[in-house]
Design a protein around this motif. Structure first.
Motif, PDB file in Angstrom:
ATOM      1  N   VAL A  22      35.998  46.295  32.616  1.00  0.00           N
ATOM      2  CA  VAL A  22      35.750  44.841  32.351  1.00  0.00           C
ATOM      3  C   VAL A  22      34.602  45.102  31.069  1.00  0.00           C
ATOM      4  O   VAL A  22      33.897  45.897  31.110  1.00  0.00           O
ATOM      5  N   ILE A  23      34.839  44.124  30.407  1.00  0.00           N
ATOM      6  CA  ILE A  23      33.850  44.159  28.967  1.00  0.00           C
ATOM      7  C   ILE A  23      33.318  42.556  29.005  1.00  0.00           C
ATOM      8  O   ILE A  23      33.754  41.770  29.416  1.00  0.00           O
ATOM      9  N   THR A  24      32.032  42.611  28.689  1.00  0.00           N
ATOM     10  CA  THR A  24      30.986  41.594  28.515  1.00  0.00           C
ATOM     11  C   THR A  24      30.537  41.687  27.206  1.00  0.00           C
ATOM     12  O   THR A  24      30.405  42.661  26.672  1.00  0.00           O
ATOM     13  N   PRO A  25      29.810  40.569  26.855  1.00  0.00           N
ATOM     14  CA  PRO A  25      29.389  40.592  25.611  1.00  0.00           C
ATOM     15  C   PRO A  25      27.712  41.263  25.801  1.00  0.00           C
ATOM     16  O   PRO A  25      27.270  41.011  26.734  1.00  0.00           O
ATOM     17  N   LYS A  26      27.175  41.905  24.568  1.00  0.00           N
ATOM     18  CA  LYS A  26      26.115  42.654  24.584  1.00  0.00           C
ATOM     19  C   LYS A  26      24.956  41.361  24.212  1.00  0.00           C
ATOM     20  O   LYS A  26      23.619  41.588  24.772  1.00  0.00           O
ATOM     21  N   GLU A  27      25.369  40.519  23.709  1.00  0.00           N
ATOM     22  CA  GLU A  27      24.376  39.635  22.908  1.00  0.00           C
ATOM     23  C   GLU A  27      24.102  38.477  23.677  1.00  0.00           C
ATOM     24  O   GLU A  27      23.445  37.639  23.253  1.00  0.00           O
ATOM     25  N   ARG A  28      25.109  38.097  24.812  1.00  0.00           N
ATOM     26  CA  ARG A  28      25.022  37.001  25.668  1.00  0.00           C
ATOM     27  C   ARG A  28      24.711  37.500  26.897  1.00  0.00           C
ATOM     28  O   ARG A  28      25.178  38.005  27.513  1.00  0.00           O
ATOM     29  N   GLU A  29      23.923  36.511  28.061  1.00  0.00           N
ATOM     30  CA  GLU A  29      23.761  36.762  29.240  1.00  0.00           C
ATOM     31  C   GLU A  29      25.115  36.017  29.789  1.00  0.00           C
ATOM     32  O   GLU A  29      25.420  35.095  29.456  1.00  0.00           O
ATOM     33  N   LEU A  30      25.548  36.798  30.686  1.00  0.00           N
ATOM     34  CA  LEU A  30      26.472  36.127  31.687  1.00  0.00           C
ATOM     35  C   LEU A  30      26.004  34.982  32.358  1.00  0.00           C
ATOM     36  O   LEU A  30      24.775  35.128  32.725  1.00  0.00           O
ATOM     37  N   LEU A  31      26.625  34.012  32.412  1.00  0.00           N
ATOM     38  CA  LEU A  31      26.291  32.804  33.339  1.00  0.00           C
ATOM     39  C   LEU A  31      26.412  33.097  34.896  1.00  0.00           C
ATOM     40  O   LEU A  31      26.925  34.173  35.252  1.00  0.00           O
ATOM     41  N   PRO A  32      25.625  32.266  35.721  1.00  0.00           N
ATOM     42  CA  PRO A  32      25.329  32.887  37.082  1.00  0.00           C
ATOM     43  C   PRO A  32      26.435  33.196  37.820  1.00  0.00           C
ATOM     44  O   PRO A  32      26.493  34.238  38.679  1.00  0.00           O
ATOM     45  N   THR A  33      27.519  32.252  37.962  1.00  0.00           N
ATOM     46  CA  THR A  33      28.611  32.488  38.532  1.00  0.00           C
ATOM     47  C   THR A  33      29.556  33.833  38.054  1.00  0.00           C
ATOM     48  O   THR A  33      29.971  34.698  38.725  1.00  0.00           O
ATOM     49  N   GLU A  34      29.652  34.035  36.804  1.00  0.00           N
ATOM     50  CA  GLU A  34      30.043  35.061  36.064  1.00  0.00           C
ATOM     51  C   GLU A  34      29.430  36.298  36.422  1.00  0.00           C
ATOM     52  O   GLU A  34      29.883  37.340  36.677  1.00  0.00           O
ATOM     53  N   LYS A  35      28.006  36.220  36.412  1.00  0.00           N
ATOM     54  CA  LYS A  35      27.595  37.411  36.979  1.00  0.00           C
ATOM     55  C   LYS A  35      27.603  37.936  38.284  1.00  0.00           C
ATOM     56  O   LYS A  35      27.920  39.084  38.623  1.00  0.00           O
ATOM     57  N   LEU A  36      27.857  36.997  39.200  1.00  0.00           N
ATOM     58  CA  LEU A  36      28.385  37.004  40.344  1.00  0.00           C
ATOM     59  C   LEU A  36      29.681  37.798  40.620  1.00  0.00           C
ATOM     60  O   LEU A  36      29.821  38.722  41.478  1.00  0.00           O
ATOM     61  N   PHE A  37      30.629  37.149  39.798  1.00  0.00           N
ATOM     62  CA  PHE A  37      31.804  37.883  39.969  1.00  0.00           C
ATOM     63  C   PHE A  37      31.890  39.341  39.189  1.00  0.00           C
ATOM     64  O   PHE A  37      32.627  40.449  39.628  1.00  0.00           O
ATOM     65  N   TYR A  38      31.067  39.572  38.370  1.00  0.00           N
ATOM     66  CA  TYR A  38      31.039  40.958  37.471  1.00  0.00           C
ATOM     67  C   TYR A  38      30.607  41.918  38.571  1.00  0.00           C
ATOM     68  O   TYR A  38      31.018  42.968  38.718  1.00  0.00           O
ATOM     69  N   ASP A  39      29.390  41.604  39.252  1.00  0.00           N
ATOM     70  CA  ASP A  39      28.943  42.606  40.294  1.00  0.00           C
ATOM     71  C   ASP A  39      29.918  42.720  41.388  1.00  0.00           C
ATOM     72  O   ASP A  39      29.860  43.932  41.799  1.00  0.00           O
ATOM     73  N   PHE A  40      30.499  41.839  41.747  1.00  0.00           N
ATOM     74  CA  PHE A  40      31.616  41.880  42.659  1.00  0.00           C
ATOM     75  C   PHE A  40      32.716  42.906  42.340  1.00  0.00           C
ATOM     76  O   PHE A  40      33.172  43.570  43.093  1.00  0.00           O
ATOM     77  N   LEU A  41      33.179  42.564  41.109  1.00  0.00           N
ATOM     78  CA  LEU A  41      34.409  43.483  40.603  1.00  0.00           C
ATOM     79  C   LEU A  41      33.767  44.856  40.772  1.00  0.00           C
ATOM     80  O   LEU A  41      34.698  45.647  41.180  1.00  0.00           O
ATOM     81  N   LYS A  42      32.628  45.270  40.402  1.00  0.00           N
ATOM     82  CA  LYS A  42      32.228  46.659  40.314  1.00  0.00           C
ATOM     83  C   LYS A  42      32.202  47.330  41.751  1.00  0.00           C
ATOM     84  O   LYS A  42      32.708  48.387  42.077  1.00  0.00           O
ATOM     85  N   ARG A  43      31.899  46.543  42.679  1.00  0.00           N
ATOM     86  CA  ARG A  43      31.743  46.834  44.010  1.00  0.00           C
ATOM     87  C   ARG A  43      33.131  47.045  44.767  1.00  0.00           C
ATOM     88  O   ARG A  43      33.637  47.906  45.548  1.00  0.00           O
ATOM     89  N   PHE A  44      34.066  45.856  44.511  1.00  0.00           N
ATOM     90  CA  PHE A  44      35.304  45.683  45.058  1.00  0.00           C
ATOM     91  C   PHE A  44      36.314  46.972  44.752  1.00  0.00           C
ATOM     92  O   PHE A  44      36.877  47.466  45.544  1.00  0.00           O
ATOM     93  N   PHE A  45      36.119  47.376  43.398  1.00  0.00           N
ATOM     94  CA  PHE A  45      37.415  48.307  42.930  1.00  0.00           C
ATOM     95  C   PHE A  45      36.572  49.779  43.489  1.00  0.00           C
ATOM     96  O   PHE A  45      37.244  50.739  43.445  1.00  0.00           O
ATOM     97  N   ALA A  46      35.299  49.893  43.439  1.00  0.00           N
ATOM     98  CA  ALA A  46      34.585  51.201  43.770  1.00  0.00           C
ATOM     99  C   ALA A  46      35.144  51.459  45.395  1.00  0.00           C
ATOM    100  O   ALA A  46      35.257  52.754  45.614  1.00  0.00           O
ATOM    101  N   ARG A  47      35.458  50.591  46.157  1.00  0.00           N
ATOM    102  CA  ARG A  47      35.504  50.792  47.753  1.00  0.00           C
ATOM    103  C   ARG A  47      37.273  50.579  47.895  1.00  0.00           C
ATOM    104  O   ARG A  47      37.969  50.791  48.860  1.00  0.00           O
ATOM    105  N   MET A  48      38.074  50.327  46.986  1.00  0.00           N
ATOM    106  CA  MET A  48      39.385  50.256  47.137  1.00  0.00           C
ATOM    107  C   MET A  48      40.249  51.532  46.694  1.00  0.00           C
ATOM    108  O   MET A  48      40.358  51.919  45.490  1.00  0.00           O
ATOM    109  N   ASP A  49      40.637  52.267  47.814  1.00  0.00           N
ATOM    110  CA  ASP A  49      41.085  53.425  47.561  1.00  0.00           C
ATOM    111  C   ASP A  49      42.454  53.386  46.667  1.00  0.00           C
ATOM    112  O   ASP A  49      42.598  54.285  45.996  1.00  0.00           O
ATOM    113  N   ARG A  50      43.193  52.365  46.890  1.00  0.00           N
ATOM    114  CA  ARG A  50      44.518  52.389  45.958  1.00  0.00           C
ATOM    115  C   ARG A  50      44.090  52.375  44.586  1.00  0.00           C
ATOM    116  O   ARG A  50      45.125  52.650  43.805  1.00  0.00           O
TER     117      ARG A  50
END
Length: 301
Positions: A270-298
């Protein structure tokens, strides 16, 4: 300079016609013309070249349009941020993605996320590889799934989510179809079915073949993954594709076979901007993506 003037200007620039822009905006043509005139007078330049009923941007008009797109993105993000600050679980995630992640990867993640946050909303945009990076840099969207994960760019932050195998897809009656695995050199005389030139995944396949001493003979091209699957199903050739695109969706009359020697893989992230902060819901989804795929064996190949 007023926001209304900018809105009218951008609509006229998009449609290249004042009357059509007025109809789209549900205002009188005279109102649009007057605001464009006032804007040009204030700036001291002509933004449009008039050609009868049609108009087109001047060179400085094109520059101004790009700047205004960036400015309106900032305004829209600021408005959304204020709303989402109060309740991030009900906000909107704007995310872009490539063709190869449309059928399984992104829908699977969104479905799991909405089990936790059922009122979250999504605006999805499919784009080509370089469009994904350009869109994040310019602020058209703040998140994009991408594969392979690019080298670091000045304005983009890259995070790898998982690495996936690239597998061979063959017609079920192909002489090699019953093999438990294949090596890339074994496919050197086969007719390949690939995405068109300009697609990064096509370049990956071609480069992998060149590294083992041959250039694939391209018999057919398809504009998306489903087109490639259909052509293989019709016994018109073979292809390589990300294994995740075949999960729960192996085409009829085809077989997928793992590749070894060399093992071809693709990083997905996943790519995100360095010069802009993610909006609150986007940040929520970004953090979720990293957790989700880390535990998905497939996804952990």
């Amino acid at each position: 300079m007023e926001l209304r003037q900018i809105t009218y200007f951008m609509e006229v620039a998009k449609l290249e016609h004042v009357t059509k822009a007025a109809e789209s905006l549900h205002v009188a043509q005279s109102a649009v013309s007057r605001q464009i005139y006032n804007l040009e007078k204030e700036l001291g330049v002509d933004l449009f070249i008039r050609e009868g009923r049609n108009v087109r941007l001047t060179p400085i008009g094109r520059v101004f349009l790009e700047r205004m797109k960036q400015a309106t993105n900032v305004i829209h993000d600021a408005t959304r941020e204020v709303k989402e600050y109060l309740d991030p679980e009900k906000g909107t995630v704007r995310i872009a993605f490539p063709i190869s992640m449309a059928a399984y990867t992104l829908p699977t993640a969104i479905s799991a996320f909405r089990e936790l946050y059922p009122e979250a909303k999504f605006q999805l945009k499919q784009a080509l590889y370089h469009e994904l990076m350009d869109g994040v840099e310019k602020g058209d969207f703040n998140l994009a799934l991408i594969g392979p994960v690019p080298k670091q760019r000045e304005k983009i932050k890259c995070s790898i989510l998982f690495t996936e195998n690239i597998v061979a897809l063959l017609p079920i009656k192909h002489p090699l179809a019953e093999r438990p695995f294949l090596t890339l050199p074994e496919l050197k005389d086969e007719p390949f079915i690939l995405l068109p030139e300009g697609f990064v995944f096509r370049n990956m396949v071609v480069n992998a073949c060149k590294q083992v001493g041959f250039e694939p003979r391209v018999a057919f091209e398809g504009d998306d993954i489903d087109a490639l699957k259909g052509l293989v199903s019709a016994s018109l050739g073979i292809t390589l594709m990300p294994e995740v695109t075949l999960i729960d969706n192996l085409p009829r009359l085809t077989v997928k076979i793992p590749m070894v020697e060399p093992r071809v893989t693709r990083s997905v992230g996943v790519i995100t901007p360095k010069e802009r902060e993610l909006l609150p819901t986007e940040k929520l989804f970004y953090d979720f993506l990293k957790r989700f795929f880390a535990r998905m064996d497939r996804f952990q190949n």
